[in-house]
Design a protein around this motif. Structure first.
Motif, PDB file in Angstrom:
ATOM      1  N   ILE A 111      19.859  54.956  56.770  1.00 10.72           N
ATOM      2  CA  ILE A 111      18.811  54.855  55.780  1.00 10.72           C
ATOM      3  C   ILE A 111      17.769  53.841  56.232  1.00 10.72           C
ATOM      4  CG2 ILE A 111      20.121  55.536  53.759  1.00 10.72           C
ATOM      5  CD1 ILE A 111      20.791  52.669  53.282  1.00 10.72           C
ATOM      6  N   PRO A 112      16.547  54.014  55.830  1.00 10.96           N
ATOM      7  CA  PRO A 112      15.516  53.074  56.259  1.00 10.96           C
ATOM      8  C   PRO A 112      15.620  51.761  55.512  1.00 10.96           C
ATOM      9  CG  PRO A 112      14.592  54.604  54.694  1.00 10.96           C
ATOM     10  CD  PRO A 112      16.016  55.033  54.922  1.00 10.96           C
ATOM     11  N   ALA A 113      14.979  50.761  56.051  1.00 10.64           N
ATOM     12  CA  ALA A 113      14.841  49.482  55.371  1.00 10.64           C
ATOM     13  C   ALA A 113      13.348  49.242  55.176  1.00 10.64           C
ATOM     14  CB  ALA A 113      15.465  48.368  56.202  1.00 10.64           C
ATOM     15  N   GLU A 114      12.979  48.647  54.040  1.00 13.19           N
ATOM     16  CA  GLU A 114      11.568  48.423  53.737  1.00 13.19           C
ATOM     17  C   GLU A 114      11.394  47.025  53.191  1.00 13.19           C
ATOM     18  OE1 GLU A 114       8.147  47.801  51.299  1.00 13.19           O
ATOM     19  OE2 GLU A 114      10.222  47.861  50.583  1.00 13.19           O
ATOM     20  N   GLY A 117       5.877  46.091  53.072  1.00 16.40           N
ATOM     21  CA  GLY A 117       5.114  47.226  53.568  1.00 16.40           C
ATOM     22  C   GLY A 117       5.545  47.740  54.917  1.00 16.40           C
ATOM     23  N   VAL A 118       6.581  47.148  55.507  1.00 20.46           N
ATOM     24  CA  VAL A 118       7.082  47.573  56.817  1.00 20.46           C
ATOM     25  C   VAL A 118       8.274  48.502  56.607  1.00 20.46           C
ATOM     26  CG1 VAL A 118       8.206  46.812  58.946  1.00 20.46           C
ATOM     27  CG2 VAL A 118       6.297  45.500  57.996  1.00 20.46           C
ATOM     28  N   LEU A 119       8.269  49.639  57.293  1.00 19.57           N
ATOM     29  CA  LEU A 119       9.364  50.598  57.215  1.00 19.57           C
ATOM     30  C   LEU A 119      10.063  50.667  58.564  1.00 19.57           C
ATOM     31  CD1 LEU A 119      10.794  52.809  55.496  1.00 19.57           C
ATOM     32  CD2 LEU A 119       9.280  54.449  56.594  1.00 19.57           C
ATOM     33  N   ALA A 120      11.368  50.523  58.566  1.00 20.53           N
ATOM     34  CA  ALA A 120      12.144  50.617  59.803  1.00 20.53           C
ATOM     35  C   ALA A 120      13.337  51.536  59.570  1.00 20.53           C
ATOM     36  CB  ALA A 120      12.612  49.235  60.245  1.00 20.53           C
ATOM     37  N   ARG A 133      10.425  50.449  64.181  1.00 23.98           N
ATOM     38  CA  ARG A 133       9.707  49.664  63.172  1.00 23.98           C
ATOM     39  C   ARG A 133       8.274  50.173  63.104  1.00 23.98           C
ATOM     40  NH1 ARG A 133       5.954  45.655  62.924  1.00 23.98           N
ATOM     41  NH2 ARG A 133       6.212  43.978  61.369  1.00 23.98           N
ATOM     42  N   ASP A 134       7.900  50.727  61.944  1.00 25.11           N
ATOM     43  CA  ASP A 134       6.549  51.262  61.759  1.00 25.11           C
ATOM     44  C   ASP A 134       6.113  52.144  62.930  1.00 25.11           C
ATOM     45  OD1 ASP A 134       6.129  50.300  59.251  1.00 25.11           O
ATOM     46  OD2 ASP A 134       4.828  48.639  59.827  1.00 25.11           O
ATOM     47  N   GLY A 135       6.989  53.025  63.347  1.00 25.12           N
ATOM     48  CA  GLY A 135       6.665  53.999  64.389  1.00 25.12           C
ATOM     49  C   GLY A 135       6.808  53.496  65.803  1.00 25.12           C
ATOM     50  N   ALA A 136       7.129  52.212  66.018  1.00 22.40           N
ATOM     51  CA  ALA A 136       7.283  51.662  67.372  1.00 22.40           C
ATOM     52  C   ALA A 136       8.751  51.357  67.636  1.00 22.40           C
ATOM     53  CB  ALA A 136       6.451  50.394  67.529  1.00 22.40           C
ATOM     54  N   VAL A 137       9.209  51.663  68.846  1.00 24.37           N
ATOM     55  CA  VAL A 137      10.611  51.435  69.214  1.00 24.37           C
ATOM     56  C   VAL A 137      10.840  49.951  69.480  1.00 24.37           C
ATOM     57  CG1 VAL A 137      12.428  51.931  70.883  1.00 24.37           C
ATOM     58  CG2 VAL A 137      10.864  53.750  70.147  1.00 24.37           C
ATOM     59  N   VAL A 138      11.830  49.373  68.788  1.00 28.59           N
ATOM     60  CA  VAL A 138      12.215  47.978  68.991  1.00 28.59           C
ATOM     61  C   VAL A 138      13.325  47.878  70.021  1.00 28.59           C
ATOM     62  CG1 VAL A 138      13.178  45.918  67.882  1.00 28.59           C
ATOM     63  CG2 VAL A 138      11.532  47.358  66.648  1.00 28.59           C
ATOM     64  N   ALA A 139      14.329  48.726  69.909  1.00 31.26           N
ATOM     65  CA  ALA A 139      15.459  48.744  70.847  1.00 31.26           C
ATOM     66  C   ALA A 139      15.932  50.174  71.004  1.00 31.26           C
ATOM     67  CB  ALA A 139      16.593  47.858  70.340  1.00 31.26           C
ATOM     68  N   ALA A 150      20.523  42.688  79.826  1.00 26.61           N
ATOM     69  CA  ALA A 150      21.582  43.699  79.692  1.00 26.61           C
ATOM     70  C   ALA A 150      21.015  44.950  79.022  1.00 26.61           C
ATOM     71  CB  ALA A 150      22.737  43.136  78.878  1.00 26.61           C
ATOM     72  N   THR A 151      21.767  46.033  79.130  1.00 24.71           N
ATOM     73  CA  THR A 151      21.340  47.324  78.602  1.00 24.71           C
ATOM     74  C   THR A 151      21.993  47.590  77.257  1.00 24.71           C
ATOM     75  OG1 THR A 151      21.039  48.223  80.826  1.00 24.71           O
ATOM     76  CG2 THR A 151      21.322  49.811  79.031  1.00 24.71           C
ATOM     77  N   TRP A 152      21.196  48.028  76.298  1.00 29.72           N
ATOM     78  CA  TRP A 152      21.755  48.433  75.007  1.00 29.72           C
ATOM     79  C   TRP A 152      22.680  49.628  75.213  1.00 29.72           C
ATOM     80  CZ3 TRP A 152      21.188  44.979  71.421  1.00 29.72           C
ATOM     81  CH2 TRP A 152      20.032  44.219  71.326  1.00 29.72           C
ATOM     82  N   THR A 153      23.845  49.574  74.576  1.00 31.19           N
ATOM     83  CA  THR A 153      24.757  50.715  74.648  1.00 31.19           C
ATOM     84  C   THR A 153      24.881  51.326  73.255  1.00 31.19           C
ATOM     85  OG1 THR A 153      26.681  49.242  74.417  1.00 31.19           O
ATOM     86  CG2 THR A 153      25.982  49.784  76.647  1.00 31.19           C
ATOM     87  N   SER A 154      26.030  51.219  72.650  1.00 27.27           N
ATOM     88  CA  SER A 154      26.232  51.821  71.326  1.00 27.27           C
ATOM     89  C   SER A 154      26.066  50.768  70.238  1.00 27.27           C
ATOM     90  CB  SER A 154      27.633  52.424  71.254  1.00 27.27           C
ATOM     91  OG  SER A 154      28.611  51.422  71.524  1.00 27.27           O
ATOM     92  N   ASP A 155      26.376  51.141  69.011  1.00 31.27           N
ATOM     93  CA  ASP A 155      26.399  50.214  67.876  1.00 31.27           C
ATOM     94  C   ASP A 155      25.040  49.628  67.535  1.00 31.27           C
ATOM     95  OD1 ASP A 155      29.040  50.680  67.525  1.00 31.27           O
ATOM     96  OD2 ASP A 155      29.750  48.773  68.322  1.00 31.27           O
ATOM     97  N   LEU A 156      23.984  50.416  67.553  1.00 30.12           N
ATOM     98  CA  LEU A 156      22.732  50.014  66.930  1.00 30.12           C
ATOM     99  C   LEU A 156      22.848  50.455  65.475  1.00 30.12           C
ATOM    100  CD1 LEU A 156      20.076  51.019  69.629  1.00 30.12           C
ATOM    101  CD2 LEU A 156      21.054  48.761  69.183  1.00 30.12           C
ATOM    102  N   VAL A 157      23.303  49.531  64.627  1.00 28.38           N
ATOM    103  CA  VAL A 157      23.620  49.885  63.239  1.00 28.38           C
ATOM    104  C   VAL A 157      23.225  48.737  62.312  1.00 28.38           C
ATOM    105  CG1 VAL A 157      25.551  51.405  63.838  1.00 28.38           C
ATOM    106  CG2 VAL A 157      25.973  48.968  63.476  1.00 28.38           C
ATOM    107  N   GLY A 158      23.349  48.973  60.996  1.00 29.75           N
ATOM    108  CA  GLY A 158      23.193  47.931  59.999  1.00 29.75           C
ATOM    109  C   GLY A 158      21.775  47.410  59.855  1.00 29.75           C
ATOM    110  N   LEU A 159      20.800  48.295  59.759  1.00 30.23           N
ATOM    111  CA  LEU A 159      19.403  47.868  59.775  1.00 30.23           C
ATOM    112  C   LEU A 159      18.955  47.280  58.438  1.00 30.23           C
ATOM    113  CD1 LEU A 159      16.783  47.905  61.511  1.00 30.23           C
ATOM    114  CD2 LEU A 159      16.236  50.046  60.359  1.00 30.23           C
ATOM    115  N   LYS A 160      18.219  46.150  58.521  1.00 32.39           N
ATOM    116  CA  LYS A 160      17.560  45.532  57.380  1.00 32.39           C
ATOM    117  C   LYS A 160      16.215  44.988  57.852  1.00 32.39           C
ATOM    118  CE  LYS A 160      22.050  44.226  55.500  1.00 32.39           C
ATOM    119  NZ  LYS A 160      22.125  45.254  54.453  1.00 32.39           N
ATOM    120  N   VAL A 161      15.296  44.754  56.911  1.00 34.00           N
ATOM    121  CA  VAL A 161      13.982  44.212  57.246  1.00 34.00           C
ATOM    122  C   VAL A 161      13.698  43.030  56.336  1.00 34.00           C
ATOM    123  CG1 VAL A 161      11.507  44.675  57.358  1.00 34.00           C
ATOM    124  CG2 VAL A 161      13.112  46.442  58.026  1.00 34.00           C
TER     125      VAL A 161
END
Length: 551
Positions: A111-114, A117-120, A133-139, A150-161
């Motif tokens: 689900i997105p976080a807001e 006025g920023v949507l991620a 974040r607002d259409g731009a890739v952060v990671a 280091a290189t991002w692998t798995s577990d890009l989770v738990g988003l908040k803004v």
């Protein structure tokens, strides 16, 4: 209701219920269905709801939800994933999958976080997950932007803004350095191997954070359940320091303070969810194995508690805080002699339970054939909106069978009728109520939030509204009229959190020089009067004025 616990509380709760359960109890609020799977999607002609996955608070109002849809007639195009924002029943498409678009989004993972006025959101482009974040890739998985190159692998989770627009998330990485951690943008908040104040050992590779975390709206504080290398045990950590309740660390295996115990020698077994609103306002849900909620350092809910005339059985399914620290939660009701049911509460007020009817057409009344079959609970399925409404994912019994649905319960809340003026800190103080509006519960407190730090406050009451601009040279406006009473024994200090809170005695509300009882159906008006400064000189100010009708 007292937060103190003892070995005989279950017995006393049973005795207390002897008269309460003689008459049937009904839903306090009829939940209203906003979305039902396989039914038309309001605001999106020709579409019907396919799935409802998760929900999250929308700081602009209402709730955000992950919803997939398909064609109303043919059921084609099931990948049309929409994020919904509800101010009421309206629905706005925020993001949709588009494999041919610039980010080639094939799926939305969270689900997105807001905020501000920023949507991620966290999505998937082919096999790779990415934080946007607002259409731009952060990671993005596979990119060397993690710690130490280091290189991002798995577990890009738990988003908040947070209010600065910075995305927070859990990420795992591999390379010259490797591990897992909590990140604010690309900056690590803490990672595996870090030492956290008061926590034994270091952060374990598998637990940073383990089941969940939360961040204050301004990003100043965070709360996380972290697993340590010392015995691989869970610990609750607030802004880098091990958190305690009742003088005992919130650590797996720690013996609860005696006042918290249901049975002698109880220990914390697991922590399942952490929520934080400010440095002083937080809550943790877990098990001993008996379920519990610890709130602001006190035991808030356990089996045997009597809440709004209902005794709690075994089980908690989820908690949610709003920005001011008010709480919504899902608990199990001990229905003596019949099956226990799950119910939704806001503070100490019961809202609805399994089996209650549901309003589908929006007229405020339950519709024939629609009722709550199951309340799902857990993280991402319960939200307390900033307007006081409680949103929950449930299963509904419908004429067409059992269907997943998003429902909202809108409890009658104190109504602001007179606005406040900015104080020296730049904010406008707001007055909220916490607890129950039922006179018989006698469990209601006033909370003045967004105040200046470290100042004194006095609460006022009247049956009548009024308006006096800048009385006595105050920076604010008095919103009470008629006979005004002062809670002279409830002077409070706002502290660093800028919050002043006081428990009311509903049998003795000040009305001029006398004490009057609140009665069901009575409407009273309240305001907070506090010290302020103007150009460095002493002054005073007021919160907004609110009206509250007792039941």
């Amino acid at each position: 209701m007292s937060s103190q616990h003892s070995s005989f509380r279950s017995l006393t709760a049973t005795v207390a219920l002897a008269g309460v359960l003689a008459a049937p109890l009904r839903a306090q609020v009829t939940p209203r269905a906003l979305l039902i799977v396989q039914e038309p999607l309001a605001g999106s002609p020709g579409r019907k709801v396919n799935t409802i996955e998760r929900i999250a608070p929308n700081h602009a109002g209402g709730v955000l939800a992950s919803v997939s849809t398909n064609d109303l007639v043919t059921s084609n195009d099931p990948r049309d994933v929409i994020w919904g924002s509800f101010g009421d029943t309206s629905f706005t498409r925020l993001v949709r999958t588009d494999p041919s678009g610039p980010l080639a989004l094939s799926a939305i993972d969270e689900i997105p976080a807001e905020n501000a006025g920023v949507l991620a959101y966290i999505a998937r482009s082919g096999p790779d997950a990415l934080v946007v974040r607002d259409g731009a890739v952060v990671a993005r998985e596979g990119e060397p932007t993690a710690p130490g190159g280091a290189t991002w692998t798995s577990d890009l989770v738990g988003l908040k803004v947070d209010a600065a627009g910075d995305p927070w998330f859990r990420g795992r990485y591999l390379g010259a350095s490797s591990g897992v951690g909590l990140f604010r943008g690309l900056a690590p908040v803490f990672v595996a191997g870090d030492t956290l104040m008061g926590m034994p050992g270091t952060v374990d590779q598998g637990g940073a954070p383990f089941p969940g975390y939360d961040v204050t709206e301004d990003g100043a504080h965070w709360l996380a359940v972290v697993r340590s290398t010392a015995g691989f045990r869970q610990h609750v950590v607030r802004t880098g320091e091990l958190l305690s309740a009742g003088g005992v660390p919130l650590s797996q295996g720690a013996t609860l303070p005696p006042a918290f115990q249901i049975s002698p020698g109880e220990t914390y077994n697991t922590f399942l969810q952490a929520e934080i609103a400010s440095f002083a306002r937080w809550a943790v849900w877990g098990a001993t194995p008996s379920a519990f909620i610890v709130r602001d350092g006190n035991m808030y809910r356990r089996r045997g508690d009597v809440v709004d005339g209902r005794a709690l059985g075994e089980g908690i399914r989820g908690i949610a805080l709003d920005a001011a620290g008010s709480i919504a939660w899902i608990g199990r009701i001990d229905n003596v002699g019949s099956s226990d049911t799950w119910a939704v509460f806001r503070e100490d007020t019961f809202l609805f339970e399994e089996g209650d009817g549901v309003d589908v057409d929006g007229d405020g009344a339950a519709d024939a054939g629609y009722s709550v079959f199951s309340i799902l609970g857990d993280r991402g399925r319960l939200v307390l909106g900033e307007d006081g409404a409680v949103y929950s994912l449930v299963q509904l019994s419908t004429p067409a069978g059992v269907r997943f649905a998003l429902v909202v319960a809108e409890l009658t809340l104190p109504v602001p009728y007179c606005s406040s003026n900015p104080h020296a800190g730049g904010d406008r103080a707001r007055l909220q109520t916490r607890g129950s509006t039922a006179v018989l519960d006698d469990d209601l407190s006033l909370a003045c939030i967004d105040m200046p730090q470290n100042t004194f406050a006095l609460f006022l009451a009247s049956r009548d509204a009024g308006f006096t601009a800048n009385p006595g040279g105050s920076l604010g406006d008095l919103c009470l009229g008629g006979t005004i009473g002062r809670f002279n024994d409830l002077i409070r200090f706002s502290g660093t959190a800028g919050v002043a809170e006081a428990q009311l005695d509903l049998a003795r509300l000040p009305e001029g020089g006398v004490a009057s009882p609140a009665l069901p159906g009575d409407t009273w008006r309240f305001q907070c009067w506090f010290r302020d400064t103007s150009g460095g000189a002493p002054a005073s100010n007021f919160s907004d004025g609110v009206a509250l009708t007792f039941r």
